[in-house]
Design a protein around this motif. Structure first.
Motif, PDB file in Angstrom:
ATOM      1  N   GLN A  40     -47.612  21.301  50.839  1.00  0.00           N
ATOM      2  CA  GLN A  40     -48.575  20.311  51.343  1.00  0.00           C
ATOM      3  C   GLN A  40     -47.882  19.037  51.819  1.00  0.00           C
ATOM      4  N   ARG A  41     -46.908  18.587  51.030  1.00  0.00           N
ATOM      5  CA  ARG A  41     -46.193  17.376  51.413  1.00  0.00           C
ATOM      6  C   ARG A  41     -45.427  17.581  52.723  1.00  0.00           C
ATOM      7  N   ASN A  44     -47.988  17.815  55.592  1.00  0.00           N
ATOM      8  CA  ASN A  44     -48.664  16.537  55.823  1.00  0.00           C
ATOM      9  C   ASN A  44     -47.685  15.426  56.202  1.00  0.00           C
ATOM     10  N   SER A  46     -45.580  13.907  54.402  1.00  0.00           N
ATOM     11  CA  SER A  46     -45.627  12.828  53.407  1.00  0.00           C
ATOM     12  C   SER A  46     -44.217  12.325  53.098  1.00  0.00           C
ATOM     13  N   HIS A  62     -38.494  16.250  56.932  1.00  0.00           N
ATOM     14  CA  HIS A  62     -38.028  16.381  55.556  1.00  0.00           C
ATOM     15  C   HIS A  62     -36.697  17.132  55.574  1.00  0.00           C
TER      16      HIS A  62
END
Length: 380
Positions: A40-41, A44, A46, A62
């Motif tokens: 999810q991170r 998204n 994040s 990332h």
């Protein structure tokens, strides 16, 4: 002083704080999976921790995801920003690759395919390059016109191995290709690879000769020095002797006289006439083999011969010279190309024909029409 005797603690009284009766019977909620949370991170975006710069485009990513797939990123020392060469990794390719990393599917989209392949090789993403080769090994997805369209992209990115592999997958699409500007703009090296192929589909070797003329005449001022290289790839010994005689005596379209005057062309035409005469007269005698050896002649290799099952040799099609005939002039060949431009998919009905080069030559010597062919499967 309370006057109480020694007071014991719970521990001294035997209570175990690490053991509670019936604790193991509590019905807990399911724990969130850390892999799902990480996923999810990542999806998204994040708190991304690495910035990828390609030209004027910036991607916030990332590092962990890049390191999982790319050997190049895995070898970096926790850099916060990485500049990638745009000629190796285009912004479109990086965007597609990063989305591919985030996806659970292994599929690769056709759009920007070669760019993705080039970038995957540079970033050393082994699994993605393997997937690309699976696509390129597919003779169903990448044959004929589809192979040439990908060849154009491969040539643009100077992918020699890939473009050479794709050119060798052109068969029945050869003549429709000759009718396009992409053919006339091909570099000499790629043209030679195409004309050298025995897999290209033609109705006679005359098609190959005139196709070579089309390419040369498109930019004669800059290509006249390439006549010898190109003509050496034409298998003149497979051309009907009557047409060879016309070429030898310059009794042909004036537009190709500049090619016929070339010393290499004259030599090849004369050699082919000698071969045709010798094969017709002495093919079964030992003297034939000695003559072939003396003249340094070799038996011509077959092309992939085609026939059009929907067109008769007598009627032709829509006023155009029938594709099955092989004794025709340069102007008639250009008419055929014009017809192929009007009827884009007509080549898909053409069929392979089973016939040897020797049979083709002998039939040409003995009759005025093309030899009969045994029909095979339709080329798709």
């Amino acid at each position: 002083m309370s006057g109480r005797k020694e007071v014991k603690s719970l521990l001294q009284l035997g209570y175990d704080p690490n053991h509670t009766e019936h604790w193991d019977k509590i019905d807990f909620d399911d724990k969130l999976n850390h892999l799902d949370l990480i996923d999810q991170r990542l999806k998204n975006f994040s708190k991304p921790n690495i910035q990828i710069r390609i030209g004027d485009t910036v991607f916030d990513c990332h590092a962990l995801l890049l390191q999982c797939y790319s050997e190049m990123f895995d070898e970096l020392d926790n850099e916060r920003a990485v500049q990638l060469p745009e000629e190796k990794v285009s912004p479109q390719a990086f965007q597609i690759i990063y989305e591919w990393m985030l996806s659970s599917k292994a599929d690769i989209q056709r759009e920007h395919f070669v760019e993705v392949f080039v970038a995957a090789e540079y970033l050393r993403i082994k699994h993605l390059t393997d997937q690309c080769w699976i696509c390129m090994d597919s003779t169903e997805a990448l044959m004929e016109d589809r192979a040439f369209l990908l060849y154009i992209e491969a040539a643009r990115h100077q992918q020699t191995i890939l473009k050479n592999m794709l050119l060798k997958r052109i068969c029945a699409f050869f003549l429709p290709l000759v009718a396009t500007t992409e053919f006339t703009q091909m570099p000499l090296e790629d043209l030679c690879l195409l004309l050298k192929s025995s897999y290209i589909g033609v109705f006679s070797e005359t098609d190959v000769f005139y196709a070579a003329c089309v390419w040369l005449l498109e930019d004669w001022d800059n290509r006249h020095e390439s006549v010898s290289d190109v003509m050496n790839l034409v298998r003149f010994a497979l051309i009907r002797p009557s047409l060879l005689a016309q070429l030898n005596s310059f009794d042909a379209d004036e537009r190709i006289h500049c090619i016929l005057r070339n010393e290499t062309t004259k030599y090849l035409v004369a050699q082919a006439l000698n071969y045709a005469f010798s094969s017709n007269s002495f093919s079964e005698l030992p003297v034939h083999h000695r003559r072939m050896k003396r003249l340094e002649m070799q038996k011509p290799a077959d092309r992939t011969w085609l026939e059009d099952p929907c067109v008769s040799e007598e009627d032709g099609e829509l006023g155009v010279v029938c594709f099955a005939l092989d004794d025709y002039g340069y102007d008639a060949f250009l008419e055929r190309l014009a017809h192929l431009s009007r009827d884009r998919d007509c080549w898909k009905r053409w069929k392979k024909a089973v016939i040897s080069a020797a049979t083709l030559l002998m039939s040409s010597m003995s009759q005025s029409r093309s030899p009969s062919y045994e029909r095979e499967e339709v080329l798709m």
